[in-house]
Structures are given as C-alpha cells and as structure tokens.
Motif scaffolding. Structure first.
Motif, PDB file in Angstrom:
ATOM      1  N   VAL A 232      28.018  32.796  35.798  1.00  0.00           N
ATOM      2  CA  VAL A 232      28.660  33.396  36.973  1.00  0.00           C
ATOM      3  C   VAL A 232      29.989  32.667  37.174  1.00  0.00           C
ATOM      4  O   VAL A 232      30.015  31.434  37.249  1.00  0.00           O
ATOM      5  CB  VAL A 232      27.786  33.210  38.235  1.00  0.00           C
ATOM      6  CG1 VAL A 232      28.449  33.884  39.436  1.00  0.00           C
ATOM      7  CG2 VAL A 232      26.382  33.753  38.014  1.00  0.00           C
ATOM      8  N   ILE A 233      31.051  33.435  37.244  1.00  0.00           N
ATOM      9  CA  ILE A 233      32.354  32.821  37.488  1.00  0.00           C
ATOM     10  C   ILE A 233      32.803  33.208  38.898  1.00  0.00           C
ATOM     11  O   ILE A 233      32.867  34.398  39.239  1.00  0.00           O
ATOM     12  CB  ILE A 233      33.390  33.277  36.441  1.00  0.00           C
ATOM     13  CG1 ILE A 233      32.961  32.755  35.074  1.00  0.00           C
ATOM     14  CG2 ILE A 233      34.792  32.771  36.795  1.00  0.00           C
ATOM     15  CD1 ILE A 233      33.729  33.319  33.917  1.00  0.00           C
ATOM     16  N   LEU A 234      33.019  32.188  39.715  1.00  0.00           N
ATOM     17  CA  LEU A 234      33.465  32.438  41.093  1.00  0.00           C
ATOM     18  C   LEU A 234      34.876  31.919  41.242  1.00  0.00           C
ATOM     19  O   LEU A 234      35.179  30.800  40.823  1.00  0.00           O
ATOM     20  CB  LEU A 234      32.556  31.707  42.085  1.00  0.00           C
ATOM     21  CG  LEU A 234      31.122  32.223  42.227  1.00  0.00           C
ATOM     22  CD1 LEU A 234      30.315  31.269  43.082  1.00  0.00           C
ATOM     23  CD2 LEU A 234      31.107  33.621  42.829  1.00  0.00           C
ATOM     24  N   ILE A 273      25.412  33.366  46.173  1.00  0.00           N
ATOM     25  CA  ILE A 273      26.509  34.055  46.875  1.00  0.00           C
ATOM     26  C   ILE A 273      26.550  33.619  48.342  1.00  0.00           C
ATOM     27  O   ILE A 273      27.611  33.357  48.900  1.00  0.00           O
ATOM     28  CB  ILE A 273      26.355  35.594  46.730  1.00  0.00           C
ATOM     29  CG1 ILE A 273      26.661  35.991  45.285  1.00  0.00           C
ATOM     30  CG2 ILE A 273      27.279  36.337  47.695  1.00  0.00           C
ATOM     31  CD1 ILE A 273      26.379  37.430  44.944  1.00  0.00           C
ATOM     32  N   ASN A 274      25.372  33.494  48.951  1.00  0.00           N
ATOM     33  CA  ASN A 274      25.302  33.053  50.353  1.00  0.00           C
ATOM     34  C   ASN A 274      25.890  31.664  50.562  1.00  0.00           C
ATOM     35  O   ASN A 274      26.514  31.381  51.569  1.00  0.00           O
ATOM     36  CB  ASN A 274      23.843  33.030  50.837  1.00  0.00           C
ATOM     37  CG  ASN A 274      23.354  34.438  51.124  1.00  0.00           C
ATOM     38  OD1 ASN A 274      24.174  35.324  51.374  1.00  0.00           O
ATOM     39  ND2 ASN A 274      22.050  34.646  51.050  1.00  0.00           N
ATOM     40  N   LYS A 275      25.648  30.787  49.569  1.00  0.00           N
ATOM     41  CA  LYS A 275      26.042  29.386  49.735  1.00  0.00           C
ATOM     42  C   LYS A 275      27.442  29.063  49.184  1.00  0.00           C
ATOM     43  O   LYS A 275      27.914  27.945  49.316  1.00  0.00           O
ATOM     44  CB  LYS A 275      25.029  28.467  49.019  1.00  0.00           C
ATOM     45  CG  LYS A 275      23.601  28.598  49.508  1.00  0.00           C
ATOM     46  CD  LYS A 275      23.346  27.611  50.626  1.00  0.00           C
ATOM     47  CE  LYS A 275      22.083  27.855  51.412  1.00  0.00           C
ATOM     48  NZ  LYS A 275      20.848  27.743  50.708  1.00  0.00           N
ATOM     49  N   GLU A 280      36.816  34.855  46.243  1.00  0.00           N
ATOM     50  CA  GLU A 280      37.597  36.089  46.209  1.00  0.00           C
ATOM     51  C   GLU A 280      37.179  37.016  45.069  1.00  0.00           C
ATOM     52  O   GLU A 280      37.385  38.208  45.111  1.00  0.00           O
ATOM     53  CB  GLU A 280      39.094  35.751  46.017  1.00  0.00           C
ATOM     54  CG  GLU A 280      39.710  35.100  47.233  1.00  0.00           C
ATOM     55  CD  GLU A 280      40.782  34.091  46.845  1.00  0.00           C
ATOM     56  OE1 GLU A 280      41.292  34.159  45.718  1.00  0.00           O
ATOM     57  OE2 GLU A 280      41.081  33.213  47.680  1.00  0.00           O
ATOM     58  N   GLU A 281      36.601  36.395  44.058  1.00  0.00           N
ATOM     59  CA  GLU A 281      36.302  37.173  42.854  1.00  0.00           C
ATOM     60  C   GLU A 281      34.992  36.677  42.270  1.00  0.00           C
ATOM     61  O   GLU A 281      34.703  35.479  42.300  1.00  0.00           O
ATOM     62  CB  GLU A 281      37.404  36.856  41.826  1.00  0.00           C
ATOM     63  CG  GLU A 281      38.074  38.062  41.231  1.00  0.00           C
ATOM     64  CD  GLU A 281      39.124  37.603  40.227  1.00  0.00           C
ATOM     65  OE1 GLU A 281      40.232  37.261  40.674  1.00  0.00           O
ATOM     66  OE2 GLU A 281      38.813  37.545  39.018  1.00  0.00           O
ATOM     67  N   ILE A 282      34.197  37.593  41.723  1.00  0.00           N
ATOM     68  CA  ILE A 282      32.977  37.163  41.024  1.00  0.00           C
ATOM     69  C   ILE A 282      32.875  37.921  39.698  1.00  0.00           C
ATOM     70  O   ILE A 282      33.192  39.109  39.632  1.00  0.00           O
ATOM     71  CB  ILE A 282      31.713  37.364  41.900  1.00  0.00           C
ATOM     72  CG1 ILE A 282      30.459  36.906  41.158  1.00  0.00           C
ATOM     73  CG2 ILE A 282      31.559  38.800  42.375  1.00  0.00           C
ATOM     74  CD1 ILE A 282      29.242  36.713  42.048  1.00  0.00           C
ATOM     75  N   GLU A 283      32.478  37.176  38.677  1.00  0.00           N
ATOM     76  CA  GLU A 283      32.311  37.808  37.362  1.00  0.00           C
ATOM     77  C   GLU A 283      31.001  37.287  36.778  1.00  0.00           C
ATOM     78  O   GLU A 283      30.712  36.088  36.868  1.00  0.00           O
ATOM     79  CB  GLU A 283      33.490  37.396  36.467  1.00  0.00           C
ATOM     80  CG  GLU A 283      33.470  38.013  35.088  1.00  0.00           C
ATOM     81  CD  GLU A 283      34.477  37.351  34.131  1.00  0.00           C
ATOM     82  OE1 GLU A 283      35.551  36.912  34.595  1.00  0.00           O
ATOM     83  OE2 GLU A 283      34.143  37.254  32.938  1.00  0.00           O
TER      84      GLU A 283
END
Ligand SMILES: Nc1ncnc2c1ncn2[C@@H]1O[C@H](COP(=O)(O)OP(=O)(O)OP(=O)(O)O)[C@@H](O)[C@H]1O
Ligand SMILES: [Mg+2]
Length: 322
Positions: A232-234, A273-275, A280-283
């Motif tokens: 997961v890239i945040l 995702i909550n924490k 701005e972006e998720i991959e």
C-alpha cells in the motif's frame, strides 16, 4: 538434490576493490540460478572465477566436484560460457564460428557438422548458418553465442547478461531458448542479469548480489512473500502511528509518503486507512522483485544505469569502506 557447484568463502579483490566478498553458495543440478544485481555488484567476477577465467584471491569452489583452483582444465570441459561482451567473429560465418569452437573443444570431427546443424535449429538460426555474423542482428548474435556455449553439451552453462541491450521481442525469444535448453538437456544454468523480469521468469532461485555479497537467496515467489503479498502506498501527511500497528509488517519512507506492507490486506486495510492521518493518494499493488531488491539492498537496481559510471564509483567506495 545433487550439488553441481559449491563455493567456499569465494573472494576476489582487485587492488583495494573487493569485487566478490566471501561468497558461500550451493547450486543444484538442473536448476537455473539468477544472479541479480546492479552494475559493479560482482556478477561477472563471480562467474569468471567459477569458469576459471579469473583466479580467486582467497576461497575456492568446486564444479562437478572438481576444484576450480586445482584443476581449471577439468572444470572448463564441463562448462559453456556466453560472455557479457560479444565474442563471436564477425568475419566468419555462423557455422565457421561454431566449427572453430568445436575444434578447440576437440569434438569428434565426424559428428561436428551434424551437431552444428542441430544446435542451429535449437536457437532458430538454421536458415542463416552460412551467413557472415556481421550481417546478424544483436538478438541473432546472442543466439549464436548461446549455440556456441552449448555445442560441447556442457553440464553447466554460464550466461552473463544474456539479453543486455536487446529489444523486448528478441529478449523474449532468448528467454524461450534458455527455457528450452533447461528442459531438454537438464543443463544447470547460472545467469547474471539486472533485469528483474528476466530473473523472475527464468530462474528457480534468485541470488541478489550487492557489493560482492549475496544478500538474499530464494525462489522468486518466496522472496516476494517475505515482504507480504501486497503493498500500500500512501502519499500525503501520514501519521507515524501506523508504524506501531501490529499488522503492519514494514514501512518504508518514500518521497511525499510511505510504502507499507500488511499481514492481510483484506482484513487490515480499513484500519490502516483510519489510522493513517490525512493522506492525499492511495495506491495498492502486488509486491514486485523491485520491492524485494530495495528491501535487501536499500537502493534501486536501476540507479547504476541512470548514473552509469558514478554508481560504480560509489560501489567501489562502499565496498572498500566495509
Ligand atoms: N579487471 C578488473 N580490474 C579492476 N577492477 C575490476 C576488474 N574487473 C572488475 N572490477 C571491479 O570489480 C567490481 C565488480 O565488477 P563486475 O564486472 O564483476 O560487476 P558486474 O556485477 O558484472 O557489473 P555489470 O552489471 O556492470 O556487468 C567493480 O567495481 C569493477 O570495477
Ligand atoms: Mg557484468
């Protein structure tokens, strides 16, 4: 499993540069092993020692139970090599190149022509066998070199960057031949590459080599599984708290964000995702060998290619410093 090659603290120094640093490795009969590493990692030096072209500074290895230092000629009879640099003779035809090689290896004269025809068929060059090599494309030359490496039916074939500089379709072509050779002759193949895809597709095991050391060794799948299946890239302002979550296996800082691997993406994504704070972006994507390489070496494999000479200088400096 039968062992074909075993190295014992195999080391090569060039002056103050340690090109290969105490490698202990066992390679099994019939397997394809890829040595994956950036420019200057020590791949060519490693296989040059195993093929007796370069003498080790310390340590040794056996190939088919023959010691590389004690009986180099014995080793040479068992192996075929395809060099990184082109080494066929442009001024000869394909057949003449192979004929010359057969003579060097003392193959039976009555069988040579039959053998050459057969091997040219295997690498798809039968129709062009009487043409001059200078008229061949890069891919065809590579195939001719592989044919030459196979002519004396070696038990071990070394392929140094077999598809370097080839276009994608020639590359796929060569991959097919390598797979075919492995299936047909059960040849043990050691190839070096800095193409992830090549290592992934062709090899039973991958040895990641960096600064003369093997930093990881396993099947392509096991290497990827070590990082979890998905990444997961945040991007954005990510909370440091995510590092403490027990289902987060690994967090790597990247530009404007971080790269995270989770125990189980289906179960853990929502909580992540909550924490995560205000991203701005998720991959989300599958783990690749590129990720594996980065985890074990701390840098990208392509760095060397982008900076060319500069990377090699860094490699030398770091090797000496260790
Ligand atoms: N003959 C030599 N004399 C001095 N240094 C050498 C020699 N051969 C190799 N080296 C050095 O040893 C290190 C390893 O080189 P090697 O050619 O084995 O790397 P490689 O992994 O095959 O790289 P590439 O992907 O560029 O082919 C490099 O730092 C290189 O400069
Ligand atoms: Mg090399």
């Amino acid at each position: 499993m039968d062992t074909v090659i075993k190295t014992y603290e195999l080391t090569k120094k060039f002056g103050h540069i340690t090109a290969v640093n105490s490698i202990n490795l066992e390679i099994y009969k019939g397997e394809t092993l890829a040595l994956l590493g950036p420019n200057g990692a020590g791949k060519t030096t490693f296989i040059s020692m195993l093929s007796t072209l370069v003498k080790s500074t310390s340590g040794t290895a056996t190939l088919c139970n023959i010691d590389i230092n004690r009986d180099p000629l014995g080793v040479r009879k068992k192996i075929g090599i395809v060099f990184q640099e082109p080494s066929t003779d442009d001024l000869l035809t394909a057949r003449e190149n192979l004929y010359l090689h057969s003579m060097l290896y003392g193959l039976n004269k009555n069988e040579i022509n039959k053998k050459i025809d057969e091997i040219m068929g295997i690498v798809g060059l039968y129709e062009r066998k009487d043409d001059f090599v200078r008229t061949f494309s890069g891919g065809m030359r590579r195939r001719l070199e592989i044919a030459r490496g196979l002519l004396h039916e070696p038990q071990v074939l070394f392929l140094d960057e077999p598809t370097l500089g080839l276009d994608p379709s020639s590359r796929k072509n060569i991959w097919q031949y390598i797979k075919y050779i492995k299936e047909k002759n059960k040849t043990t193949i050691i190839l070096t590459t800095h193409y992830m895809e090549e290592a992934d597709l062709l090899s039973d095991r991958i040895a990641i080599i960096d600064y003369g050391k093997i930093v990881a060794l396993d099947t392509p799948n096991n290497l990827k599984n070590k990082l979890g299946r998905d990444i997961v890239i945040l991007k954005g302002d990510i909370s440091e708290e995510i590092k403490k979550l027990d289902f987060v296996l690994n967090v790597e800082n990247i530009e404007h964000g971080c790269k995270i691997t989770l125990k189980d993406i289906n179960k853990n994504l929502k909580e992540l995702i909550n924490k995560a704070g205000s991203f701005e972006e998720i991959e989300i994507r599958r783990v690749s060998l590129e990720d594996v390489f980065f985890k074990f070496t701390g840098h990208k494999i392509e760095e060397g290619k982008e900076n060319n000479g500069i990377f090699e200088t860094i490699a030398r400096y770091k090797t000496t410093g260790k």
